[in-house]
Design a protein around this motif. Structure first.
Motif, short mmCIF file in Angstrom:
data_model
loop_
_atom_site.label_atom_id
_atom_site.label_comp_id
_atom_site.label_asym_id
_atom_site.label_seq_id
_atom_site.Cartn_x
_atom_site.Cartn_y
_atom_site.Cartn_z
N PHE A 72 0.84 -1.19 0.00
CA PHE A 72 0.00 0.00 0.00
C PHE A 72 0.88 1.25 0.00
N THR A 73 0.41 2.29 -0.65
CA THR A 73 1.18 3.53 -0.73
C THR A 73 0.54 4.70 0.00
N GLN A 74 -0.67 4.50 0.55
CA GLN A 74 -1.35 5.61 1.24
C GLN A 74 -1.87 5.15 2.60
N SER A 304 6.85 15.44 12.61
CA SER A 304 6.22 16.36 11.65
C SER A 304 4.92 15.76 11.13
N LEU A 305 3.92 16.62 10.93
CA LEU A 305 2.65 16.18 10.35
C LEU A 305 2.63 16.31 8.83
N TYR A 306 3.75 16.70 8.22
CA TYR A 306 3.85 16.55 6.78
C TYR A 306 3.96 15.05 6.47
N GLU A 307 3.77 14.70 5.21
CA GLU A 307 3.61 13.30 4.84
C GLU A 307 4.76 12.41 5.32
N GLY A 308 5.98 12.91 5.31
CA GLY A 308 7.11 12.09 5.71
C GLY A 308 7.09 11.66 7.16
N GLN A 330 -4.68 3.21 -4.34
CA GLN A 330 -5.95 3.91 -4.19
C GLN A 330 -6.40 4.01 -2.74
N SER A 331 -6.29 2.93 -2.00
CA SER A 331 -6.83 2.90 -0.65
C SER A 331 -6.10 3.88 0.26
#
Length: 464
Positions: A72-74, A304-308, A330-331
């Motif tokens: 999964f990527t998300q 940090s609340l950025y994606e990383g 997608q998920s």
């Protein structure tokens, strides 16, 4: 486990890495309830391992998990730091509901962070829920949801629904083989720093072997990817307090991968590989981030609340029911979704589940993409003194929200509003709040209402 038992366990496991899956009789069917192993790595970045683009060292065993399952990527952790992220996994709820918003430390530190000293024992627990559904439950690895330092009244791990455990210093019940001194690790520990994951994998396999006719739920939570890194004796001689250098990081990452290989081989040896669901993920982003390379392509790091800081590697392998070689882009999944999903997979009655903030994403775990119906919320930081890191452009506002492809960040006083379209700008480079004022205003209202509904910070240590 005492040392003689450990030796017996190691002898039973000897040679299993050479046993091919085809030589072992697999008995799993879709009707069986799976063993569930939640393999939670400490401070692993999105791009640390090969199957997510990592180039530090080869990680063939972790990559094989992805090749034989779904990558999964998300997927998002519940927080950008260890204690609240683990609380989110355990309870299926926002960690702020239990007043845990940073790493748990001394009572003084916890008061400065305006948080509790530990997760209360009557909080919802996925282990307790699965235990009630007939599972044998165990926790092997880092705990960090209360206990250690001067917090001597934290509930024991068994009170959260576990039948067995072996944990590190940051717990109410540290394993004496891992903690010869009153600290996270020491040269005098019977199980050396670089042998811990091996020890926890041995514990996991022995627990499964001791419950041949009962499904098992196991937290396998190794801590060796967390600094300071000590991959071997020579490193300890050169750096008595450990190090944060890339060479040593590569050493601990390579060892983690070897132990993932031993885990998989042990499952095959016991004939339970097909019917064992393995989740491989991390509690939060990396630190140090090596100029952003460990979280590539995302902005941010641990804290940090950025994606990383919150978007994590997430692999699901369950040969009896999941397709192999699938990449799900997608998920959108949250750590808090695992609680209701595990209960469903375990055959538990959904009507008896405690109310959580997660959604049942079982279809996604089995290969059918899931559209998250509710927005995701995060909090990191209740004052500028205790929550002043990381420095520079990776320091984020203290609240974040994702709804569809929109990501909004904001301080709880209403300042520093940032809006990103993650479909177009996953690196969070361009703040488009001015171009989309209606979206920004609507999300701002939602996130501030969510924050206002969280309980007020405790004024005194919790003793329940």
């Amino acid at each position: 486990m005492n040392l003689p038992i450990l030796v017996v366990g190691l002898l039973l496991l000897g040679g299993c890495t050479s046993n091919p899956r085809s030589e072992v009789k697999q008995k799993a069917t879709a009707a069986q309830r799976p063993n569930i192993i939640l393999l939670l790595v400490d401070d692993m970045g999105f791009a640390d391992v090969g199957c997510y683009g990592g180039t530090f060292v080869p990680t063939p065993n972790i990559d094989r998990l992805a090749a034989e399952g779904i990558k999964f990527t998300q997927y998002y952790s519940a927080a950008p730091i260890c204690s609240p992220s683990r609380v989110g996994l355990t309870t299926g709820s926002a960690p702020g509901k239990f007043n845990i918003t940073s790493f748990l430390d001394t009572r003084r530190h916890n008061r400065q962070c305006e948080q509790a000293d530990f997760l209360v024992a009557d909080a919802p627990s996925v282990a307790r829920q699965l235990q009630a559904a007939g599972y044998a439950t165990a926790h092997f690895g880092k705990w960090h949801m209360g206990g250690g330092r001067d917090v001597d009244n934290a509930p024991g791990i068994l009170r959260y629904g576990f039948d067995a455990y072996a944990s590190t210093y940051e717990s109410p019940d540290p394993d004496p083989l891992l903690t010869s001194t009153n600290w996270i690790w020491a040269r005098t520990d019977s199980i050396k720093r670089w042998r811990r994951t091996e020890y926890f994998v041995d514990k996991t396999l022995a627990f499964l072997k001791s419950h041949p006719n009962q499904p098992c739920y196991i937290n396998l939570w190794p801590d060796d990817v967390h600094t300071p890194w000590v991959p071997d004796e020579s490193t300890l001689d050169a750096y008595p307090n450990g190090t944060e250098k890339p060479r040593e990081f590569k050493g601990v990452l390579a060892e983690l991968d070897r132990q993932v290989g031993r885990l998989m081989a042990g499952l095959r040896e016991q004939g339970i590989d097909d019917n064992t669901l393995i989740i491989f993920t991390s509690d939060n982003g990396p630190l140090p981030n090596f100029d952003g390379s460990r979280a590539t392509p995302y902005r941010g790091s641990k804290l940090s609340l950025y994606e990383g800081g919150i978007r994590m590697p997430f692999i699901v392998r369950y040969p009896a029911r999941t397709p192999a070689g699938r990449v799900d882009q997608q998920s959108v999944l949250s750590a808090m979704d695992l609680f209701p999903s595990f209960v469903t997979l375990a055959g538990g009655a959904s009507s008896l589940q405690p109310r959580t903030d997660g959604e049942d994403v079982t279809p996604a775990l089995l290969g059918k993409p899931h559209a998250h119906t509710a927005p995701l919320f995060w909090e990191y930081g209740r004052n500028s003194k205790s929550f002043r890191y990381p420095l520079g452009r990776d320091r984020s506002p203290n609240l974040a929200m994702r709804q569809d492809n929109w990501k909004l960040l904001l301080n709880d006083d209403g300042s520093q509003l940032e809006l990103y379209d993650l479909a177009r700008d996953p690196k969070e480079v361009t703040n488009v709040a001015a171009q989309h004022p209606t979206v920004a205003a609507n999300m701002r209202q939602q996130i501030l209402a969510w924050r206002a509904a969280l309980p007020a910070p405790p004024e005194a240590p919790l003793t329940k």
